[in-house]
Scaffold this motif. Structure first.
Motif, PDB file in Angstrom:
ATOM      1  N   GLY A 149      -2.971  -5.999   4.081  1.00  0.00           N
ATOM      2  CA  GLY A 149      -2.342  -5.187   3.045  1.00  0.00           C
ATOM      3  C   GLY A 149      -2.399  -3.688   3.297  1.00  0.00           C
ATOM      4  N   ILE A 196      -4.238  -1.380   1.941  1.00  0.00           N
ATOM      5  CA  ILE A 196      -5.610  -0.893   2.174  1.00  0.00           C
ATOM      6  C   ILE A 196      -6.202  -1.623   3.374  1.00  0.00           C
ATOM      7  N   ASP A 243      -6.490 -12.983   5.609  1.00  0.00           N
ATOM      8  CA  ASP A 243      -5.428 -12.716   4.625  1.00  0.00           C
ATOM      9  C   ASP A 243      -4.586 -13.975   4.522  1.00  0.00           C
ATOM     10  N   VAL A 249      -1.375 -13.847   4.733  1.00  0.00           N
ATOM     11  CA  VAL A 249      -0.230 -13.593   5.637  1.00  0.00           C
ATOM     12  C   VAL A 249      -0.610 -12.587   6.732  1.00  0.00           C
ATOM     13  N   ALA A 295      -8.220  -7.658  -1.479  1.00  0.00           N
ATOM     14  CA  ALA A 295      -7.138  -8.638  -1.661  1.00  0.00           C
ATOM     15  C   ALA A 295      -6.626  -8.573  -3.090  1.00  0.00           C
ATOM     16  N   ILE A 350      -2.863  -7.869  -5.845  1.00  0.00           N
ATOM     17  CA  ILE A 350      -1.677  -7.021  -6.023  1.00  0.00           C
ATOM     18  C   ILE A 350      -2.063  -5.628  -6.542  1.00  0.00           C
ATOM     19  N   LEU A 406      -3.247  -6.143 -13.835  1.00  0.00           N
ATOM     20  CA  LEU A 406      -3.392  -6.871 -12.570  1.00  0.00           C
ATOM     21  C   LEU A 406      -4.312  -8.079 -12.722  1.00  0.00           C
ATOM     22  N   ASN A 443      -5.094 -11.062  -9.989  1.00  0.00           N
ATOM     23  CA  ASN A 443      -6.223 -10.720  -9.116  1.00  0.00           C
ATOM     24  C   ASN A 443      -7.525 -11.429  -9.490  1.00  0.00           C
ATOM     25  N   ILE A 448      -7.633 -14.530  -7.504  1.00  0.00           N
ATOM     26  CA  ILE A 448      -7.797 -14.255  -6.064  1.00  0.00           C
ATOM     27  C   ILE A 448      -9.267 -13.932  -5.762  1.00  0.00           C
ATOM     28  N   ILE A 450     -13.071  -4.239  -3.905  1.00  0.00           N
ATOM     29  CA  ILE A 450     -12.114  -3.148  -4.092  1.00  0.00           C
ATOM     30  C   ILE A 450     -11.011  -3.584  -5.063  1.00  0.00           C
ATOM     31  N   SER A 505      -0.013   1.466  -4.765  1.00  0.00           N
ATOM     32  CA  SER A 505      -0.964   2.487  -5.216  1.00  0.00           C
ATOM     33  C   SER A 505      -1.686   3.063  -4.006  1.00  0.00           C
TER      34      SER A 505
HETATM   35  N1  NAD Z   1     -11.289   0.179  -6.074  1.00  0.00           N
HETATM   36  C1  NAD Z   1     -10.387   1.115  -5.906  1.00  0.00           C
HETATM   37  O1  NAD Z   1     -10.703   2.311  -6.020  1.00  0.00           O
HETATM   38  C2  NAD Z   1      -8.989   0.768  -5.498  1.00  0.00           C
HETATM   39  C3  NAD Z   1      -8.148   1.751  -4.969  1.00  0.00           C
HETATM   40  C4  NAD Z   1      -6.859   1.393  -4.577  1.00  0.00           C
HETATM   41  C5  NAD Z   1      -6.418   0.082  -4.749  1.00  0.00           C
HETATM   42  N2  NAD Z   1      -7.249  -0.854  -5.286  1.00  0.00           N
HETATM   43  C6  NAD Z   1      -6.821  -2.257  -5.442  1.00  0.00           C
HETATM   44  O2  NAD Z   1      -6.880  -2.920  -4.194  1.00  0.00           O
HETATM   45  C7  NAD Z   1      -5.988  -4.055  -4.210  1.00  0.00           C
HETATM   46  C8  NAD Z   1      -5.151  -4.100  -2.949  1.00  0.00           C
HETATM   47  O3  NAD Z   1      -4.279  -3.011  -2.898  1.00  0.00           O
HETATM   48  P1  NAD Z   1      -3.212  -2.858  -1.689  1.00  0.00           P
HETATM   49  O4  NAD Z   1      -2.457  -1.621  -1.949  1.00  0.00           O
HETATM   50  O5  NAD Z   1      -3.895  -3.053  -0.389  1.00  0.00           O
HETATM   51  O6  NAD Z   1      -2.277  -4.118  -1.983  1.00  0.00           O
HETATM   52  P2  NAD Z   1      -1.317  -4.889  -0.957  1.00  0.00           P
HETATM   53  O7  NAD Z   1      -0.413  -5.749  -1.738  1.00  0.00           O
HETATM   54  O8  NAD Z   1      -0.714  -3.920   0.011  1.00  0.00           O
HETATM   55  O9  NAD Z   1      -2.342  -5.783  -0.126  1.00  0.00           O
HETATM   56  C9  NAD Z   1      -3.055  -6.838  -0.701  1.00  0.00           C
HETATM   57  C10 NAD Z   1      -3.263  -7.904   0.343  1.00  0.00           C
HETATM   58  O10 NAD Z   1      -4.014  -8.975  -0.254  1.00  0.00           O
HETATM   59  C11 NAD Z   1      -3.518 -10.167   0.315  1.00  0.00           C
HETATM   60  N3  NAD Z   1      -3.938 -11.327  -0.477  1.00  0.00           N
HETATM   61  C12 NAD Z   1      -3.384 -11.806  -1.613  1.00  0.00           C
HETATM   62  N4  NAD Z   1      -4.033 -12.929  -1.997  1.00  0.00           N
HETATM   63  C13 NAD Z   1      -5.032 -13.124  -1.093  1.00  0.00           C
HETATM   64  C14 NAD Z   1      -6.045 -14.097  -0.953  1.00  0.00           C
HETATM   65  N5  NAD Z   1      -6.199 -15.100  -1.820  1.00  0.00           N
HETATM   66  N6  NAD Z   1      -6.875 -13.998   0.106  1.00  0.00           N
HETATM   67  C15 NAD Z   1      -6.746 -12.991   0.989  1.00  0.00           C
HETATM   68  N7  NAD Z   1      -5.805 -12.041   0.904  1.00  0.00           N
HETATM   69  C16 NAD Z   1      -4.954 -12.114  -0.124  1.00  0.00           C
HETATM   70  C17 NAD Z   1      -2.020  -9.971   0.385  1.00  0.00           C
HETATM   71  O11 NAD Z   1      -1.407 -10.900   1.263  1.00  0.00           O
HETATM   72  C18 NAD Z   1      -1.947  -8.536   0.869  1.00  0.00           C
HETATM   73  O12 NAD Z   1      -1.900  -8.458   2.276  1.00  0.00           O
HETATM   74  C19 NAD Z   1      -5.184  -3.901  -5.504  1.00  0.00           C
HETATM   75  O13 NAD Z   1      -5.716  -4.759  -6.489  1.00  0.00           O
HETATM   76  C20 NAD Z   1      -5.394  -2.448  -5.889  1.00  0.00           C
HETATM   77  O14 NAD Z   1      -5.242  -2.228  -7.260  1.00  0.00           O
HETATM   78  C21 NAD Z   1      -8.523  -0.534  -5.652  1.00  0.00           C
END
Ligand code: NAD
Ligand code: LMR
Length: 329
Positions: free
Chosen positions: A10, A12, A33, A35, A77, A79, A90, A94, A97, A117, A224
């Motif tokens: 993803g 991050i 992941d 995918v 992992a 959305i 979310l 989430n 997940i 995260i 984000s």
């Molecule tokens: N803690 C923080 O400060 C902080 C900061 C930014 C984003 N986030 C959160 O981090 C999460 C990811 O953000 P992103 O921008 O990378 O999203 P993204 O959609 O770009 O990536 C998420 C990845 O998770 C994968 N995924 C989904 N279901 C899964 C599973 N069961 N097992 C393994 N992988 C799986 C997806 O295929 C995707 O590649 C979001 O929930 C976002 O809100 C947290």
């Protein structure tokens, strides 16, 4: 040190995996992941660093293979937000997940440091704890909600006032949770001390609390914060790994189950929140001591904390309930 990134393909996950691949503390890096891990893994595998890299998809016991032998599991992992959404929006996707991934951790690497995260962190960390408790594998000293991006933002945004050339030299504790008003930056405890003009404090505080929204709006539907989060997630993971290898004096705010961390019981009582982010001293076995900064904060910050408690308690209960009474399919 074997590190795992779950959600590695993803926004991050990719830059975070890049930073971990280049990190000399990491001997093995497993990417997981649903995918695209073969491509991300092939790409990163050409980097001439120490870490041996492996990539897995869910097929053929991929999660088990990724997690077995892990010392640290970082979970981005799930959305991300789009404009108009809150982090709580979310939860529906989430929560499941994170629950599934933590069930894997409980089974295959229960002694690993776990860094969550995935949003909403205020609820996903309680979910992770409840799943681990159910499995009889909960070690509260090793389960961390990553709130480092709030700290990084506070350091960066205050620079316009301090004029400090290197923003990371100003240490600013950020406590509470990780969403809007539950994020409480403590500029009164900045080290070295910072004098914030009264007419600038509201705007500065608000920018830290809603920094995530600033990025969501600018990305305009494309997600984000990813790059700054990868930096922040890496910064926290590196500190956990350095402490695990024996480095002392490492303190960083993180969202944890307070009654399970030395010094945290009193924080849980004072705040009424079992999960809370405070500066935590890290050691070989995870959290060694939770520091309580609340008695030293300004009146302005005490008011911010009151607003934090209500929202945070609801988010925590929602996470705990999700595991206790799973939604019917
Ligand atoms: N803690 C923080 O400060 C902080 C900061 C930014 C984003 N986030 C959160 O981090 C999460 C990811 O953000 P992103 O921008 O990378 O999203 P993204 O959609 O770009 O990536 C998420 C990845 O998770 C994968 N995924 C989904 N279901 C899964 C599973 N069961 N097992 C393994 N992988 C799986 C997806 O295929 C995707 O590649 C979001 O929930 C976002 O809100 C947290
Ligand atoms: O704002 C978001 O949804 C992502 C993240 O929690 C952030 O603070 O940037």
């Amino acid at each position: 040190m074997k590190a795992v990134v779950a959600g590695a393909s993803g926004g991050i996950g990719q830059p975070l995996s890049l930073l971990l691949k280049a990190c000399p503390l990491v001997d093995k890096l497993a990417l997981y992941d649903v995918v695209n891990t073969p491509g991300v893994t092939a790409d990163l595998s050409h980097i001439s660093s120490i870490a041996q890299i492996e990539g897995y998809l869910p097929a053929d016991d991929g999660l088990k293979k990724a997690l077995t032998g892990a010392d640290i599991v970082v979970i981005p992992a799930g959305i991300p937000r789009k404009p108009g959404m809150t982090r709580d929006d979310l939860f529906k996707i989430n929560a499941g997940i994170v629950k599934g991934l933590i069930e894997g951790v409980a089974e295959h690497c229960p002694d690993a440091f776990i860094l969550v995260i995935s949003n909403p962190v205020n609820s996903t960390v309680p979910i992770a704890a409840e799943v681990l408790k159910k499995a009889g594998k909960f070690n509260p000293k090793k389960l961390f909600g990553v709130t480092t991006l709030d700290v990084v933002r506070a350091e960066t945004f205050v620079q316009s006032i301090t004029g400090e050339k290197d923003p990371a030299k100003t240490v600013i504790p950020v406590i509470g949770g990780h969403s809007g008003e539950t994020i409480v930056p403590l500029f009164s405890l900045a080290k070295p001390a910072v004098k914030i003009p009264e007419d600038k404090l509201d705007a500065l505080t608000n920018r830290v609390q809603f920094g995530g929204d600033e990025v969501v709006k600018a990305k305009d539907g494309a997600g984000s914060a990813t790059l700054s989060m990868a930096y922040a997630g890496y910064r926290f993971a590196e500190k956990v790994m350095k402490a695990a290898k024996g480095e002392s004096g490492i303190i960083e705010p993180t969202f944890m189950y307070m009654p399970g961390v030395p010094g945290g019981e009193e924080i849980a009582k004072e705040t009424g929140c079992e999960y809370f982010s405070v500066p935590v001293e890290l050691g070989k076995d995870g959290a060694q001591k939770a520091h309580n900064p609340i008695k030293d904060i300004s009146e302005y910050e005490k008011k911010l904390l009151q607003a934090c408690y209500d929202g945070l308690k609801g988010n925590i209960t929602k996470g705990v309930e999700f595991v206790a009474n799973p939604p019917q399919k």
